[in-house]
Design a protein around this motif. Structure first.
Motif, mmCIF file in Angstrom:
data_model
loop_
_atom_site.group_PDB
_atom_site.id
_atom_site.type_symbol
_atom_site.label_atom_id
_atom_site.label_comp_id
_atom_site.label_asym_id
_atom_site.label_seq_id
_atom_site.Cartn_x
_atom_site.Cartn_y
_atom_site.Cartn_z
ATOM 1 N N GLU A 213 0.688 1.033 2.202
ATOM 2 C CA GLU A 213 0.088 0.245 3.273
ATOM 3 C C GLU A 213 0.798 -1.101 3.412
ATOM 4 O O GLU A 213 1.078 -1.565 4.531
ATOM 5 N N ASP A 214 1.088 -1.700 2.242
ATOM 6 C CA ASP A 214 1.797 -2.991 2.273
ATOM 7 C C ASP A 214 3.186 -2.819 2.877
ATOM 8 O O ASP A 214 3.640 -3.666 3.677
ATOM 9 N N ASP A 215 3.844 -1.721 2.469
ATOM 10 C CA ASP A 215 5.194 -1.476 2.986
ATOM 11 C C ASP A 215 5.172 -1.228 4.485
ATOM 12 O O ASP A 215 6.053 -1.708 5.230
ATOM 13 N N GLU A 216 4.154 -0.456 4.914
ATOM 14 C CA GLU A 216 4.054 -0.171 6.349
ATOM 15 C C GLU A 216 3.764 -1.445 7.146
ATOM 16 O O GLU A 216 4.301 -1.650 8.242
ATOM 17 N N GLU A 217 2.902 -2.274 6.550
ATOM 18 C CA GLU A 217 2.586 -3.544 7.205
ATOM 19 C C GLU A 217 3.837 -4.435 7.284
ATOM 20 O O GLU A 217 4.107 -5.068 8.323
ATOM 21 N N PHE A 218 4.567 -4.472 6.155
ATOM 22 C CA PHE A 218 5.809 -5.261 6.135
ATOM 23 C C PHE A 218 6.816 -4.731 7.157
ATOM 24 O O PHE A 218 7.466 -5.498 7.870
ATOM 25 N N GLU A 220 6.163 -3.031 9.820
ATOM 26 C CA GLU A 220 5.681 -3.336 11.181
ATOM 27 C C GLU A 220 6.012 -4.771 11.556
ATOM 28 O O GLU A 220 6.468 -5.055 12.678
ATOM 29 N N LYS A 221 5.781 -5.670 10.603
ATOM 30 C CA LYS A 221 6.102 -7.080 10.858
ATOM 31 C C LYS A 221 7.605 -7.276 11.029
ATOM 32 O O LYS A 221 8.068 -8.053 11.861
#
Length: 245
Positions: A213-218, A220-221
């Motif tokens: 989730e953190d990687d996906e959020e990163f 995306e950003k």
């Protein structure tokens, strides 16, 4: 998960086996105690019978011997001998013999032959009259003593054998219980180990999912930032192109 299910079933069965084992041992112990109580009662009856019959034999022998001596003397001193016979075959001594037999007759009646029972009943009902057959009575009493001594010895041997068999049985059941317990502890250990391993894997999975989730959020950003920077770059590029024109 499947392995844990089988282990749980095994643990439940072993627990049931241990409970059944304990119940079986408790039942065997209760039966053994009752059997021992019966033996002690029978042993006491036989010991009392042997003692009572021996007492009766002793008294009857003494009375018979005295009667024979006094009868011989009667040939020479009729009046005096008659008095001595009456004194020798005293009611007190005869009563003692009768009491000795009566004290054990009821307890051992079931173990007597019809002839033995009849002879004893005659002696108990009319001991003075039975003195005429005192030799036969003494013989019967001696046979009874021999029979009861043999029965007592056999009963004691049987009791020892039963106790030995009981101890061996209880030893085997205790070993069986210990085997059940050890096996259950092993399986419970595997269950615990599997649960810990499963917990570790679950924790790792949760951490991986969080990381994802953190990687996906990163990402995306990062994509948004790249898109924004690309637009700014294109905008600056266009402005430079216009300045150069």
């Amino acid at each position: 998960k499947g392995e844990n299910g089988e282990l749980s079933k095994d643990v439940a069965k072993l627990t049931a086996d241990m409970t059944e084992n304990e119940a079986t041992r408790s039942g065997a112990e209760s039966l053994r105690e009752k059997s021992h109580e019966v033996f002690l009662s029978e042993e006491s009856d036989m010991e009392n019978a042997i003692s009572g019959f021996n007492d009766a034999v002793k008294v009857l022998k003494e009375l018979t011997g005295a009667s024979l001596e006094q009868t011989a003397a009667k040939q020479f001193m009729p009046n005096r001998a008659e008095a001595l016979v009456t004194k020798a075959v005293s009611q007190q001594s005869l009563q003692h013999a009768q009491d000795a037999v009566r004290g054990v007759a009821a307890a051992v009646s079931a173990k007597l032959t019809p002839a033995q029972r009849s002879a004893l009943e005659s002696f108990l009902q009319a001991p003075s009259a039975s003195m005429k057959q005192s030799g036969a009575i003494v013989k019967i009493l001696k046979q009874m003593v021999e029979t009861f001594e043999e029965n007592l010895e056999n009963a004691r041997d049987a009791e020892k054998a039963e106790q030995k068999a009981y101890e061996k049985y209880m030893e085997d059941k205790e070993e069986e219980f210990d085997a059940f317990k050890e096996s259950r502890e092993d399986k419970e250990g595997l269950l615990s180990s599997n649960d810990e391993e499963l917990g570790t894997k679950k924790e790792q999975l949760e951490e991986s999912e969080e990381q994802k989730e953190d990687d996906e959020e990163f990402l995306e950003k990062l994509l948004a930032s790249c898109k924004s920077k690309t637009k700014e770059y294109e905008k600056r590029k266009m402005l430079r192109a216009n300045e150069n024109a």
